[in-house]
Design a protein around this motif. Sequence first.
Motif, PDB file in Angstrom:
ATOM      1  N   TYR A  50       0.816  -1.209   0.000  1.00  0.00           N
ATOM      2  CA  TYR A  50       0.000   0.000   0.000  1.00  0.00           C
ATOM      3  C   TYR A  50       0.859   1.274   0.000  1.00  0.00           C
ATOM      4  O   TYR A  50       0.333   2.359  -0.265  1.00  0.00           O
ATOM      5  N   ASN A  51       2.129   1.123   0.293  1.00  0.00           N
ATOM      6  CA  ASN A  51       2.972   2.308   0.483  1.00  0.00           C
ATOM      7  C   ASN A  51       4.098   2.453  -0.544  1.00  0.00           C
ATOM      8  O   ASN A  51       4.856   3.423  -0.491  1.00  0.00           O
ATOM      9  N   TYR A  52       4.227   1.517  -1.474  1.00  0.00           N
ATOM     10  CA  TYR A  52       5.321   1.598  -2.443  1.00  0.00           C
ATOM     11  C   TYR A  52       5.082   2.753  -3.422  1.00  0.00           C
ATOM     12  O   TYR A  52       3.964   3.255  -3.569  1.00  0.00           O
ATOM     13  N   THR A  53       6.153   3.155  -4.109  1.00  0.00           N
ATOM     14  CA  THR A  53       6.065   4.247  -5.088  1.00  0.00           C
ATOM     15  C   THR A  53       6.423   3.738  -6.487  1.00  0.00           C
ATOM     16  O   THR A  53       7.077   2.685  -6.636  1.00  0.00           O
ATOM     17  N   GLN A  54       6.015   4.474  -7.513  1.00  0.00           N
ATOM     18  CA  GLN A  54       6.359   4.100  -8.879  1.00  0.00           C
ATOM     19  C   GLN A  54       7.859   4.219  -9.122  1.00  0.00           C
ATOM     20  O   GLN A  54       8.420   3.481  -9.934  1.00  0.00           O
ATOM     21  N   GLN A  55       8.517   5.114  -8.388  1.00  0.00           N
ATOM     22  CA  GLN A  55       9.974   5.212  -8.498  1.00  0.00           C
ATOM     23  C   GLN A  55      10.634   3.915  -8.015  1.00  0.00           C
ATOM     24  O   GLN A  55      11.616   3.448  -8.617  1.00  0.00           O
ATOM     25  N   GLN A  56      10.085   3.337  -6.958  1.00  0.00           N
ATOM     26  CA  GLN A  56      10.613   2.064  -6.473  1.00  0.00           C
ATOM     27  C   GLN A  56      10.380   0.946  -7.487  1.00  0.00           C
ATOM     28  O   GLN A  56      11.240   0.088  -7.696  1.00  0.00           O
ATOM     29  N   VAL A  57       9.214   0.959  -8.125  1.00  0.00           N
ATOM     30  CA  VAL A  57       8.915  -0.045  -9.145  1.00  0.00           C
ATOM     31  C   VAL A  57       9.920   0.043 -10.287  1.00  0.00           C
ATOM     32  O   VAL A  57      10.472  -0.981 -10.733  1.00  0.00           O
ATOM     33  N   GLN A  58      10.184   1.240 -10.770  1.00  0.00           N
ATOM     34  CA  GLN A  58      11.130   1.410 -11.872  1.00  0.00           C
ATOM     35  C   GLN A  58      12.541   0.981 -11.474  1.00  0.00           C
ATOM     36  O   GLN A  58      13.255   0.351 -12.261  1.00  0.00           O
TER      37      GLN A  58
END
Length: 414
Positions: A214-222
């Motif tokens: 619930y707290n992850y970011t799209q920057q972390q995904v990339q």
Amino acid sequence: MKRVYYSAIKKFGLLRRLSRLLYTFFVRINYKVNTARVKTDDKTILFGAFNGKSYCDSPKQIFLAMQRDDFFKEYKFIWVMDHPEKYKYLMDFPHTAIVKNGSVEYERALKKSRYWITNFRVDYYLPGENQCYIQCWHGTPLKKLGYDIDYCNNSLNSVEEFREKYLIDGKKFTYILSPSPFTTEKFTSAFNLKALGKENAVIEQGYPRNDYLYNYTQQQVQALRQSLKIPVGKKVILYAPTWRDNSHESGIGYSFKPQADFDMLRKRFGEQAVILFRAHYFIASRFNFDKYSEFVYNVSDFDDIAELYVISDVLITDYSSVFFDYANLTRPMIFYMYDLDEYVGQIRDFYFPLSELPGDIVKTDDELAASIKRALDDFVPDERYMRFKGKFNPHDDGGSSARVIDRIFKGEEK
């Protein structure tokens, strides 16, 4: 020699039980000797995930929540790891140390720590009267556990041995964490908590392990996609099967050979997607992935599966509990149960009908390929999916770690 030993204890139950009793006896004697002068510190906390194999799961999320909370600014934190050298970066956190699993330093850390926070059974050590053992566990159960097991085809444990292990842990832990009323009910029966007078030991505030979802970011995904060298624009299929109770090989451990036809899948989806293969932490996979480089990525050694969840577009699993957590993302799931007929009634029974599962159940490679195509092209969560999510993850919202901390450390209940 190790292979001979495991072959013998698999065949002879009495020898297996006797060897475990002797081993436990000597471990506890050594523990008393090695920790005789160690005093328990009220502000020291020990963390462990999957018996020291990785930095992940609920212990990780609780640890990170504590790092953000001024309440713990004077606390000391100790992580137990099989390979401490891989996790030296954890010492960058304030007041954080690492000890090697099985070492004298580990035993002294156990004695020193007022709190033990783990997601596995601490089989051989006993917490003192002034210590608090917090059992996070490692997933909502599909397969029956402990006292709920009526039959199993496990290579190293009989039904009675399974029940004994859960009873011992049930006696030891102070709290066990639960994400739902369903799981609370099953943990209560599996660990025989009612008979132990410990029904109130269950803390049902959601799973801290799912806070990240619930707290992850799209920057972390990339960043995660780049670290795994996943081509830009390609979909990600996460294949995460579990272990089989009857698949233990002497001298090797539990093994698994993927049954999916990767040649066919590469031909069908190679231009569109990649597969991340993630084995259960019990498993020593003997499959050679070199043939499928740039299509199948072996991520079994990747520490935190939650990070694989958030970069994936589809989950393929079987009887693993990963799908309960993945449902928080409301993304498509496929249940590749090629050995379902053998599994049900011979290896392990389930807690609920498979008709409740939030995705296709497939048994053949053709069915698997057709289900993958539907999942990638036109997935829309249906009523069954949302009902499943509401039943098994009613409290998951990104704040479970904070609620657990408030309950245990601050005496607050929300």
